[in-house]
Design a protein around this motif. Structure first.
Motif, PDB file in Angstrom:
ATOM      1  N   ALA A 369       0.723  -1.201  -0.141  1.00 47.86           N
ATOM      2  CA  ALA A 369      -0.171  -0.209  -0.056  1.00 47.86           C
ATOM      3  C   ALA A 369       0.791   1.455   0.041  1.00 47.86           C
ATOM      4  N   GLY A 370       2.100   1.804   0.918  1.00 47.47           N
ATOM      5  CA  GLY A 370       2.820   2.476   0.783  1.00 47.47           C
ATOM      6  C   GLY A 370       3.103   2.920  -0.408  1.00 47.47           C
ATOM      7  N   SER A 371       3.975   1.329  -1.069  1.00 45.89           N
ATOM      8  CA  SER A 371       4.703   1.285  -2.350  1.00 45.89           C
ATOM      9  C   SER A 371       3.759   2.075  -3.213  1.00 45.89           C
ATOM     10  N   THR A 372       2.549   1.703  -3.663  1.00 43.08           N
ATOM     11  CA  THR A 372       1.685   2.230  -4.628  1.00 43.08           C
ATOM     12  C   THR A 372       1.341   3.436  -4.294  1.00 43.08           C
ATOM     13  N   VAL A 373       1.356   4.104  -2.762  1.00 38.55           N
ATOM     14  CA  VAL A 373       0.898   5.343  -2.453  1.00 38.55           C
ATOM     15  C   VAL A 373       1.590   6.540  -2.976  1.00 38.55           C
ATOM     16  N   SER A 374       2.817   5.776  -3.508  1.00 41.04           N
ATOM     17  CA  SER A 374       4.597   6.365  -3.868  1.00 41.04           C
ATOM     18  C   SER A 374       4.568   6.646  -4.879  1.00 41.04           C
ATOM     19  N   LEU A 375       4.169   5.285  -6.276  1.00 38.86           N
ATOM     20  CA  LEU A 375       4.575   5.125  -7.000  1.00 38.86           C
ATOM     21  C   LEU A 375       2.693   6.649  -7.779  1.00 38.86           C
ATOM     22  N   VAL A 376       1.874   6.624  -7.205  1.00 35.99           N
ATOM     23  CA  VAL A 376       0.703   7.343  -7.995  1.00 35.99           C
ATOM     24  C   VAL A 376       1.860   8.798  -7.315  1.00 35.99           C
ATOM     25  N   ALA A 377       1.905   9.146  -6.000  1.00 37.57           N
ATOM     26  CA  ALA A 377       2.450  10.360  -6.082  1.00 37.57           C
ATOM     27  C   ALA A 377       3.581  10.719  -7.429  1.00 37.57           C
ATOM     28  N   ALA A 378       4.476   9.668  -7.268  1.00 42.19           N
ATOM     29  CA  ALA A 378       5.859  10.213  -8.398  1.00 42.19           C
ATOM     30  C   ALA A 378       5.924  10.240  -9.648  1.00 42.19           C
ATOM     31  N   GLY A 379       3.871  10.000  -9.513  1.00 42.42           N
ATOM     32  CA  GLY A 379       4.176   9.827 -11.766  1.00 42.42           C
ATOM     33  C   GLY A 379       3.153  10.976 -11.423  1.00 42.42           C
ATOM     34  N   ILE A 380       2.886  11.769 -10.692  1.00 43.51           N
ATOM     35  CA  ILE A 380       2.371  12.825 -10.736  1.00 43.51           C
ATOM     36  C   ILE A 380       3.451  14.321 -10.728  1.00 43.51           C
ATOM     37  N   VAL A 381       4.280  13.420  -9.831  1.00 44.67           N
ATOM     38  CA  VAL A 381       5.140  14.644  -9.799  1.00 44.67           C
ATOM     39  C   VAL A 381       6.664  14.380 -10.389  1.00 44.67           C
ATOM     40  N   VAL A 382       7.039  13.731 -10.279  1.00 41.82           N
ATOM     41  CA  VAL A 382       8.234  13.288 -12.053  1.00 41.82           C
ATOM     42  C   VAL A 382       6.907  14.244 -13.051  1.00 41.82           C
ATOM     43  N   SER A 383       6.321  13.961 -13.679  1.00 37.47           N
ATOM     44  CA  SER A 383       5.510  14.391 -14.756  1.00 37.47           C
ATOM     45  C   SER A 383       5.227  15.891 -14.890  1.00 37.47           C
ATOM     46  N   TRP A 384       4.708  16.767 -13.488  1.00 37.57           N
ATOM     47  CA  TRP A 384       4.713  18.110 -13.341  1.00 37.57           C
ATOM     48  C   TRP A 384       6.060  18.777 -13.695  1.00 37.57           C
ATOM     49  N   ARG A 385       7.185  17.749 -12.946  1.00 39.21           N
ATOM     50  CA  ARG A 385       8.432  18.913 -13.001  1.00 39.21           C
ATOM     51  C   ARG A 385       9.152  18.232 -14.769  1.00 39.21           C
ATOM     52  N   ALA A 386       9.013  17.500 -14.638  1.00 37.29           N
ATOM     53  CA  ALA A 386       9.712  16.649 -16.468  1.00 37.29           C
ATOM     54  C   ALA A 386       8.837  17.837 -17.415  1.00 37.29           C
ATOM     55  N   ARG A 387       8.095  18.088 -17.341  1.00 36.60           N
ATOM     56  CA  ARG A 387       6.340  19.146 -18.614  1.00 36.60           C
ATOM     57  C   ARG A 387       7.647  20.665 -17.955  1.00 36.60           C
ATOM     58  N   ALA A 388       8.142  21.187 -16.252  1.00 31.97           N
ATOM     59  CA  ALA A 388       7.893  22.557 -16.027  1.00 31.97           C
ATOM     60  C   ALA A 388       9.812  22.767 -17.160  1.00 31.97           C
ATOM     61  N   HIS A 389      10.642  21.189 -16.735  1.00 31.81           N
ATOM     62  CA  HIS A 389      11.664  21.382 -17.706  1.00 31.81           C
ATOM     63  C   HIS A 389      11.770  21.165 -19.412  1.00 31.81           C
ATOM     64  N   ARG A 390      11.013  20.465 -19.458  1.00 30.57           N
ATOM     65  CA  ARG A 390      10.334  20.592 -20.833  1.00 30.57           C
ATOM     66  C   ARG A 390      10.328  22.135 -21.154  1.00 30.57           C
ATOM     67  N   ILE A 391       9.463  22.442 -20.136  1.00 34.02           N
ATOM     68  CA  ILE A 391       8.886  24.368 -21.431  1.00 34.02           C
ATOM     69  C   ILE A 391      10.558  25.388 -20.618  1.00 34.02           C
ATOM     70  N   ARG A 392      11.192  25.131 -19.605  1.00 32.32           N
ATOM     71  CA  ARG A 392      12.274  25.831 -19.864  1.00 32.32           C
ATOM     72  C   ARG A 392      13.116  25.421 -21.017  1.00 32.32           C
ATOM     73  N   ALA A 393      14.029  24.258 -21.220  1.00 32.44           N
ATOM     74  CA  ALA A 393      14.415  23.999 -22.658  1.00 32.44           C
ATOM     75  C   ALA A 393      13.631  24.683 -23.819  1.00 32.44           C
ATOM     76  N   GLN A 394      12.493  24.582 -23.793  1.00 37.03           N
ATOM     77  CA  GLN A 394      12.251  24.922 -25.116  1.00 37.03           C
ATOM     78  C   GLN A 394      12.250  26.817 -25.349  1.00 37.03           C
ATOM     79  N   GLU A 395      12.406  27.633 -24.265  1.00 35.88           N
ATOM     80  CA  GLU A 395      12.195  28.879 -23.614  1.00 35.88           C
ATOM     81  C   GLU A 395      13.261  29.552 -24.382  1.00 35.88           C
ATOM     82  N   GLU A 396      14.450  28.518 -22.967  1.00 37.95           N
ATOM     83  CA  GLU A 396      16.738  28.765 -23.730  1.00 37.95           C
ATOM     84  C   GLU A 396      16.498  28.747 -24.233  1.00 37.95           C
ATOM     85  N   THR A 397      16.032  27.956 -25.506  1.00 37.96           N
ATOM     86  CA  THR A 397      16.373  27.022 -27.040  1.00 37.96           C
ATOM     87  C   THR A 397      15.941  27.991 -27.728  1.00 37.96           C
ATOM     88  N   ALA A 398      14.335  28.960 -27.563  1.00 41.28           N
ATOM     89  CA  ALA A 398      13.725  30.029 -27.961  1.00 41.28           C
ATOM     90  C   ALA A 398      15.140  31.010 -28.123  1.00 41.28           C
TER      91      ALA A 398
END
Length: 398
Positions: A369-398
């Motif tokens: 149960a604890g690992s599943t909670v962490s798994l779901v939370a990790a999917g949300i947080v990592v997706s959010w951070r990855a999107r933020a890094h992709r946007i920043r990389a695009q802005e820097e490229t532009a």
């Protein structure tokens, strides 16, 4: 003229097993299948298979099928982990104290805080014995989730997570060796150490060659070391650790490469299936043991607070340059990934409550149960951070 080997379905499947994503999905599916199987009409058959004894009667090698999986197959997994650890310590991110100190401090926080959380919730009920359970991080699973959801994350986050998880596993290995060794027989243990030294010497004589007599001798020695460690009373997975640390780097990486599809595709899923064969108790939330609740909270919350909090503090105390410093949000992502405890946590749960199967089952449920909670939370947080890094990389490229 070089010939091109055709890509067959088998070769494609093996390639999937070597990647970070598919093995994580397979491990989760195996754990889910174990819980489902244990709570269906087929449960008696599954438990009978798990408890069936195999081996030589009257010797330490007459073990239930479940123990052969946990003591035997999992030793191969620990061998692979130890080989990776040896490479990191000698040629990787942990080869210098300066590089290792930040993930080491974060790993320490990720071990200490879950212990405090567990004890705060379970010790008042006299159930302190399970404190090692929420201290582990599943390397394969955490990196798999990062690979699935983390497209665009900085490479520093993966390196930090890998170093942290390896150091975390060192702690788990020490716990297994020190806390769960009973009635240790020194003679077979000493013999195992001698054979490990011979094994290491042969591996260095082998070097980068594939000399079959030496390779065959090493396999025989490895099996003998495992048998001696099992007979000594020390948990047999420690044999895999000893051999992985002793083997020469080139043959060790070659062995790890060969074993990787078997470990990811068979050994770890079989262990997850066997460990998750737990009948869910027919009680309300109030009927669950404090062991369950303590692990359920300690894995996602304790790991997050320990890794992110200590990691953030350590970066400032150590005055890590801003150019290489991890953002606090990235440390949070590493913290929630660290709460995915599956493999080693399941093993620690089995060992911590070996004398009380009912509490052991609740500990396993808490890990899942604890690992599943962490798994779901990790999917949300990592997706959010990855999107933020992709946007920043695009802005820097532009």
């Amino acid at each position: 003229m070089t010939s091109i080997r055709p890509i067959t379905p088998l070769r494609s499947f093996v390639r999937l097993l070597r990647g970070p994503r598919f093995p994580a999905v397979l491990l989760l599916a195996a754990a889910g299948a174990g819980i489902l199987l244990a709570n269906t009409p087929a449960a008696p058959v599954a438990f009978a298979v798990q408890d069936a004894h195999l081996g030589i009667a009257g010797t330490p090698f007459a073990l239930p099928v479940g123990s052969w999986i946990a003591d035997g197959l999992l030793a191969v997994f620990f061998f692979s982990v130890a080989v990776e650890l040896q490479v990191e310590l000698t040629a990787g991110e942990l080869r210098s104290a300066r590089r290792a100190v930040l993930p080491a401090l974060a790993a320490g926080g990720g071990v200490a805080v879950p212990i405090v959380v567990y004890l705060a919730l379970a010790a008042p009920a006299g159930l302190a014995a399970g404190w090692p359970v929420p201290t582990a991080t599943d390397i394969a699973f955490a990196l798999g989730v990062l690979a699935v959801f983390g497209r665009g994350m900085p490479s520093g986050v993966r390196i930090f997570l890998l170093a942290l998880a390896i150091l975390d596993d060192i702690v788990g290995i020490v716990f297994i060796a020190v806390l769960f060794a009973h009635d240790v027989e020194l003679l077979p243990l000493a013999a195992a150490v001698v054979l490990v030294i011979v094994f290491g010497a042969l591996s260095r004589a082998l070097g980068g060659r594939r000399t079959r007599p030496i390779m065959a001798a090493m396999i025989v020695l490895a099996l003998a070391v495992w048998a001696l460690v099992l007979a000594s009373g020390v948990h047999a997975t420690i044999a895999g650790v000893m051999l992985g640390l002793a083997i020469g780097q080139h043959p060790g990486m070659r062995a790890r490469y060969v074993l990787e599809p078997w470990v990811n595709g068979a050994f770890l899923p079989l262990f997850a299936l066997s460990a998750a064969l737990v009948a869910i108790p027919d009680v309300g939330a109030g009927g669950l043991s404090p062991v369950f609740w303590a692990i359920l909270v300690a894995l996602p919350v304790g790991k997050l607070v320990g890794i992110a909090g200590i990691g953030w503090l350590a970066q400032r105390v150590l005055r890590v340059p801003a150019a290489v410093r991890l953002a606090f949000a990235d440390l949070v992502a590493a913290g929630v990934l660290g709460g995915i405890g599956f493999t080693v946590s399941l093993l620690l749960a089995d060992l911590a409550f070996a004398g009380d199967p009912m509490l052991g089952d609740q500990a396993v449920l808490g890990v899942l149960a604890g690992s599943t909670v962490s798994l779901v939370a990790a999917g949300i947080v990592v997706s959010w951070r990855a999107r933020a890094h992709r946007i920043r990389a695009q802005e820097e490229t532009a």
